[in-house]
Design a protein around this motif. Sequence first.
Motif, short mmCIF file in Angstrom:
data_model
loop_
_atom_site.label_atom_id
_atom_site.label_comp_id
_atom_site.label_asym_id
_atom_site.label_seq_id
_atom_site.Cartn_x
_atom_site.Cartn_y
_atom_site.Cartn_z
N HIS A 173 1.03 -11.28 5.60
CA HIS A 173 -0.30 -10.92 6.58
C HIS A 173 0.26 -11.81 8.16
O HIS A 173 0.15 -11.15 9.24
CB HIS A 173 -1.56 -11.27 6.51
N GLY A 174 0.49 -13.00 7.90
CA GLY A 174 0.56 -13.97 9.03
C GLY A 174 2.04 -13.31 10.11
O GLY A 174 1.72 -13.27 11.20
N LEU A 175 2.83 -12.79 9.36
CA LEU A 175 4.09 -12.27 9.86
C LEU A 175 3.61 -11.05 10.73
O LEU A 175 4.02 -10.94 12.01
CB LEU A 175 5.19 -11.89 9.08
N TYR A 176 3.06 -10.19 10.22
CA TYR A 176 2.70 -8.77 10.82
C TYR A 176 1.72 -9.04 11.95
O TYR A 176 1.70 -8.34 12.99
CB TYR A 176 2.32 -7.87 9.78
N GLU A 177 0.90 -10.03 11.67
CA GLU A 177 -0.30 -10.03 12.79
C GLU A 177 0.33 -10.70 13.97
O GLU A 177 -0.19 -10.54 15.04
CB GLU A 177 -1.53 -11.15 12.19
N PHE A 230 2.72 -9.49 15.31
CA PHE A 230 3.24 -8.22 16.12
C PHE A 230 2.03 -7.32 16.49
O PHE A 230 2.48 -6.01 16.62
CB PHE A 230 4.47 -7.60 15.29
N GLY A 231 1.02 -7.62 15.98
CA GLY A 231 -0.20 -6.72 16.55
C GLY A 231 -0.80 -5.99 15.37
O GLY A 231 -1.93 -5.32 15.61
N PHE A 232 -0.34 -6.12 14.04
CA PHE A 232 -0.95 -5.58 12.78
C PHE A 232 -2.42 -6.22 12.63
O PHE A 232 -2.34 -7.37 12.69
CB PHE A 232 0.09 -5.37 11.73
N LYS A 233 -3.23 -5.65 11.99
CA LYS A 233 -4.58 -6.01 11.88
C LYS A 233 -5.16 -5.10 10.61
O LYS A 233 -4.42 -4.10 10.32
CB LYS A 233 -5.41 -6.23 13.00
N ALA A 234 -6.02 -5.74 9.93
CA ALA A 234 -6.85 -4.97 8.86
C ALA A 234 -7.14 -3.66 9.42
O ALA A 234 -7.65 -3.47 10.61
CB ALA A 234 -7.95 -5.47 8.25
N ILE A 235 -7.13 -2.63 8.80
CA ILE A 235 -7.29 -1.03 8.90
C ILE A 235 -8.78 -1.11 9.21
O ILE A 235 -9.70 -1.48 8.49
CB ILE A 235 -6.89 -0.06 8.00
N GLU A 236 -9.09 -0.55 10.56
CA GLU A 236 -10.75 -0.30 10.66
C GLU A 236 -11.17 0.99 9.73
O GLU A 236 -10.39 2.03 9.55
CB GLU A 236 -10.78 0.13 12.13
N ASN A 237 -12.26 0.80 9.30
CA ASN A 237 -12.72 1.81 8.30
C ASN A 237 -11.86 2.10 7.25
O ASN A 237 -11.58 3.41 7.10
CB ASN A 237 -13.06 3.11 9.20
N PRO A 238 -11.63 1.37 6.50
CA PRO A 238 -10.54 1.58 5.42
C PRO A 238 -11.26 2.30 4.53
O PRO A 238 -10.31 3.22 3.56
CB PRO A 238 -10.56 0.06 4.69
N GLU A 239 -12.54 2.55 4.32
CA GLU A 239 -13.03 3.44 3.49
C GLU A 239 -12.71 4.95 3.84
O GLU A 239 -12.73 5.93 3.04
CB GLU A 239 -14.61 3.73 3.71
N ASN A 240 -12.00 5.23 5.19
CA ASN A 240 -11.77 6.55 5.54
C ASN A 240 -10.04 6.94 5.08
O ASN A 240 -9.68 7.87 5.09
CB ASN A 240 -11.73 6.65 7.16
N GLN A 241 -9.72 5.79 4.45
CA GLN A 241 -8.23 5.98 4.16
C GLN A 241 -8.24 6.29 2.56
O GLN A 241 -8.96 6.00 1.91
CB GLN A 241 -7.38 4.48 4.23
N MET A 242 -7.49 7.39 2.30
CA MET A 242 -7.51 7.65 0.92
C MET A 242 -5.84 7.68 0.37
O MET A 242 -4.91 7.85 1.17
CB MET A 242 -7.96 9.00 0.85
N GLY A 243 -5.51 7.88 -0.96
CA GLY A 243 -4.28 7.96 -1.41
C GLY A 243 -4.12 8.14 -2.85
O GLY A 243 -5.20 7.95 -3.60
N ILE A 244 -2.97 8.54 -3.30
CA ILE A 244 -2.82 8.64 -4.73
C ILE A 244 -1.79 7.52 -4.98
O ILE A 244 -0.71 7.63 -4.30
CB ILE A 244 -2.16 10.13 -4.98
#
Length: 147
Positions: free
Chosen positions: A117-121, A123-137
């Motif tokens: 996480h520290g590396l990607y942060e 470069f502007g990455f952050k936890a996804i807003e509204n992760p409940e909207n994300q879905m996957g298989i």
Amino acid sequence: MEIKENGFIFSDDRNLVDVKAVHHYLSTQSYWAKDISYELVEKSISNSLCFGIYKDQQQVGFARWITDKATFAYLCDVYVAEEFRGLGLSKKLMALMLFHPDLQGLRRYQLATLDAHGLYEQFGFKAIENPENQMGIVFKDLYSKGS
């Protein structure tokens, strides 16, 4: 696109990628693709925007974007070989990848990580807003020999 710095080459030339080296790392050392087959790694590379780090013609790092080059890009299979960690190579690779001409103006850049996480942060990455909207298989342990 190629950058040479301190004896390392950072390149988006897919022809330079050592598929055997990438497969070896992913199948034996990664937590996300343990036991993946060579054929799947080869197919994933041929269908992605790939970046490599090379030292003396040896593959020492790799990453790839799964992207439509218009709206979305998903970063995956990022690694730097253990003996080359701590030299800032992953930061240099991230900078090269994010400013690549094929990835400008996208609506979303996404990735998943267990421990970087520290590396990607940086470069502007952050936890996804509204992760409940994300879905996957998700098929866990899909590549395991016992599955």
